[in-house]
Design an enzyme around this catalytic site. Sequence first.
Site, PDB file in Angstrom:
ATOM      1  N   CYS A 175       0.573  -2.131  15.794  1.00 45.83           N
ATOM      2  CA  CYS A 175       0.581  -1.871  14.351  1.00 45.83           C
ATOM      3  C   CYS A 175      -0.063  -3.002  13.566  1.00 45.83           C
ATOM      4  O   CYS A 175       0.269  -4.171  13.758  1.00 45.83           O
ATOM      5  CB  CYS A 175       2.019  -1.658  13.868  1.00 45.83           C
ATOM      6  SG  CYS A 175       2.131  -1.301  12.105  1.00 45.83           S
ATOM      7  N   GLU A 204       0.828  -1.195   0.000  1.00 45.33           N
ATOM      8  CA  GLU A 204       0.000   0.000   0.000  1.00 45.33           C
ATOM      9  C   GLU A 204       0.865   1.249   0.000  1.00 45.33           C
ATOM     10  O   GLU A 204       1.952   1.272   0.575  1.00 45.33           O
ATOM     11  CB  GLU A 204      -0.923  -0.017   1.230  1.00 45.33           C
ATOM     12  CG  GLU A 204      -1.864  -1.198   1.157  1.00 45.33           C
ATOM     13  CD  GLU A 204      -2.856  -1.299   2.293  1.00 45.33           C
ATOM     14  OE1 GLU A 204      -2.872  -0.405   3.164  1.00 45.33           O
ATOM     15  OE2 GLU A 204      -3.623  -2.276   2.287  1.00 45.33           O
ATOM     16  N   CYS A 232       3.398   8.466   1.153  1.00 46.97           N
ATOM     17  CA  CYS A 232       3.924   7.506   2.131  1.00 46.97           C
ATOM     18  C   CYS A 232       4.127   6.180   1.418  1.00 46.97           C
ATOM     19  O   CYS A 232       3.188   5.592   0.889  1.00 46.97           O
ATOM     20  CB  CYS A 232       2.946   7.359   3.298  1.00 46.97           C
ATOM     21  SG  CYS A 232       3.495   6.182   4.547  1.00 46.97           S
ATOM     22  N   CYS A 279       5.810  -6.899   7.572  1.00 49.65           N
ATOM     23  CA  CYS A 279       6.862  -6.375   8.441  1.00 49.65           C
ATOM     24  C   CYS A 279       7.225  -7.429   9.478  1.00 49.65           C
ATOM     25  O   CYS A 279       6.370  -8.178   9.940  1.00 49.65           O
ATOM     26  CB  CYS A 279       6.391  -5.105   9.155  1.00 49.65           C
ATOM     27  SG  CYS A 279       7.711  -4.256  10.064  1.00 49.65           S
ATOM     28  N   CYS A 304      -1.334   6.005   9.985  1.00 50.63           N
ATOM     29  CA  CYS A 304      -0.170   5.298  10.527  1.00 50.63           C
ATOM     30  C   CYS A 304      -0.596   4.011  11.214  1.00 50.63           C
ATOM     31  O   CYS A 304      -1.501   4.011  12.033  1.00 50.63           O
ATOM     32  CB  CYS A 304       0.539   6.149  11.577  1.00 50.63           C
ATOM     33  SG  CYS A 304       1.068   7.742  11.011  1.00 50.63           S
ATOM     34  N   CYS A 334       5.614  -4.765  16.208  1.00 53.71           N
ATOM     35  CA  CYS A 334       5.117  -3.772  17.173  1.00 53.71           C
ATOM     36  C   CYS A 334       3.649  -4.096  17.489  1.00 53.71           C
ATOM     37  O   CYS A 334       2.855  -4.363  16.589  1.00 53.71           O
ATOM     38  CB  CYS A 334       5.240  -2.369  16.597  1.00 53.71           C
ATOM     39  SG  CYS A 334       6.946  -1.943  16.162  1.00 53.71           S
TER      40      CYS A 334
HETATM   41  N1  SAH Z   1       8.771   0.476  10.511  1.00 48.08           N
HETATM   42  C1  SAH Z   1       9.093   1.882  10.509  1.00 48.08           C
HETATM   43  C2  SAH Z   1       8.308   2.622   9.460  1.00 48.08           C
HETATM   44  C3  SAH Z   1       6.817   2.707   9.750  1.00 48.08           C
HETATM   45  S1  SAH Z   1       6.447   4.314  10.212  1.00 48.08           S
HETATM   46  C4  SAH Z   1       8.908   2.453  11.903  1.00 48.08           C
HETATM   47  O1  SAH Z   1       8.438   1.730  12.760  1.00 48.08           O
HETATM   48  O2  SAH Z   1       9.272   3.580  12.157  1.00 48.08           O
HETATM   49  C5  SAH Z   1       4.908   4.129  10.894  1.00 48.08           C
HETATM   50  C6  SAH Z   1       4.729   4.947  12.157  1.00 48.08           C
HETATM   51  O3  SAH Z   1       3.401   4.707  12.636  1.00 48.08           O
HETATM   52  C7  SAH Z   1       5.667   4.511  13.261  1.00 48.08           C
HETATM   53  O4  SAH Z   1       6.168   5.629  13.945  1.00 48.08           O
HETATM   54  C8  SAH Z   1       4.764   3.705  14.185  1.00 48.08           C
HETATM   55  O5  SAH Z   1       5.195   3.767  15.508  1.00 48.08           O
HETATM   56  C9  SAH Z   1       3.429   4.361  13.979  1.00 48.08           C
HETATM   57  N2  SAH Z   1       2.303   3.466  14.216  1.00 48.08           N
HETATM   58  C10 SAH Z   1       2.264   2.136  14.084  1.00 48.08           C
HETATM   59  N3  SAH Z   1       1.060   1.660  14.386  1.00 48.08           N
HETATM   60  C11 SAH Z   1       0.292   2.721  14.713  1.00 48.08           C
HETATM   61  C12 SAH Z   1      -1.059   2.881  15.098  1.00 48.08           C
HETATM   62  N4  SAH Z   1      -1.882   1.839  15.188  1.00 48.08           N
HETATM   63  N5  SAH Z   1      -1.513   4.126  15.345  1.00 48.08           N
HETATM   64  C13 SAH Z   1      -0.695   5.199  15.208  1.00 48.08           C
HETATM   65  N6  SAH Z   1       0.586   5.104  14.842  1.00 48.08           N
HETATM   66  C14 SAH Z   1       1.081   3.882  14.587  1.00 48.08           C
END
Ligand code: SAH
Length: 371
Positions: free
Chosen positions: A143, A96, A129, A136, A359, A140
């Site tokens: 996410c 995406e 983006c 991934c 995000c 986390c």
């Molecule tokens: N893998 C990299 C790039 C992804 S950036 C990283 O982790 O930085 C995506 C951003 O969205 C990251 O800062 C992550 O912490 C945030 N994120 C992930 N899941 C989220 C959610 N459910 N709600 C808001 N932010 C989220």
Amino acid sequence: MSEANEKFLLGLTLQELTSVAEEAGQPSYRGQQIFEGIYRRRVENPQQISNLPQSFRGTLLGDGFSVGLPKIEKKFSAADGTVRYLMTLADGKSVETVWMPEGDGGEAGDGSEAGNEEESRRWNRATICVSGQVGCAVDCQFCLTALLGVQRNLTAGEIVGQICAVLNDQQVTLPLDRVNVVFMGMGEPFLNYDNFMKAARLLVEGVGIAESRMTVSTAGIVPRIYDFGAEPVRPKLAISLNASNDELRSQLMPINRKWNLQKLLAAAREFPLRTRERLTFEYVLLNGINDSAQNAREVAELIRGLRAKVNLIALNPGPGIAFETPAEERVLQFQRILIAAGVPAFIRRPRGRDIFAACGQLKRTVELQAP
Ligand code: SAH
């Protein structure tokens, strides 16, 4: 589906394209013409590189070369103008990519009033983006992409191709000085470091997007932060902090057991910033988990003395995610504490939540669209 002998031009450097031309018995400047055709003019097939002799275009096709743009399988448009693209790659896998007109309010537009433009009005600025992996591996807990696991790395051509495909679909013309790119889509860019960096260079040299208009976000792959700092051409750096102490961060982001906050912050402190450049720390606020006043004070303590800002992101919810979004007042309180401690802090406005484009919501799926 790709045929066995299919070869893609996207992803090849000027030098590699020059070799393609020379091997076909062409003068080396034809490599430059292909380079400009696929990156700057963003053609969709070799036939459209009109300054190449017809015979050479035929040779390229006969040799199995195509441009290699990902196919836009589906588009989901949000009320705020955000568009989530589902893109299919040559092997049938999909990723995406998100188009956010007017900036995303976090990376490019900190503190700005994005306003309530009418749908019909042209954008002033936009952020793309882009994804770096199918799925991934980082896991986390908040996410949605993590639920997929990692399937494979994207090639440099597939990363650049997402941006070219979106720019074409949005009919964006040169110069690209109002387009920002964030490597914050699906995947962990620093676990696909070489392809990510190659893509970043091709975006600068070929597509025409300045390095200062691009930001890569990492969950904290510490050795790659050092490598990245040594790159002669590189985007800006964002680090997903998301917790204010090791105990909490290890629960939310298992990667913290490998590279803890001390190691992560040491890398951040040693990171060679350019003039006027700042680091970004992203912090996802999870109701009752990491969003207390105490957490905010710990964050301020952790990054004290760094030339950095914090982007606060209230959790974007999703199916299978066991956390809640904090109330607005808690987000504001967290921000106030950081600012009072001298840390610039911004609240990242969620973009396209209604189409699962925000995000942490990218999941390579059609069934996740909003009701
Ligand atoms: N893998 C990299 C790039 C992804 S950036 C990283 O982790 O930085 C995506 C951003 O969205 C990251 O800062 C992550 O912490 C945030 N994120 C992930 N899941 C989220 C959610 N459910 N709600 C808001 N932010 C989220």
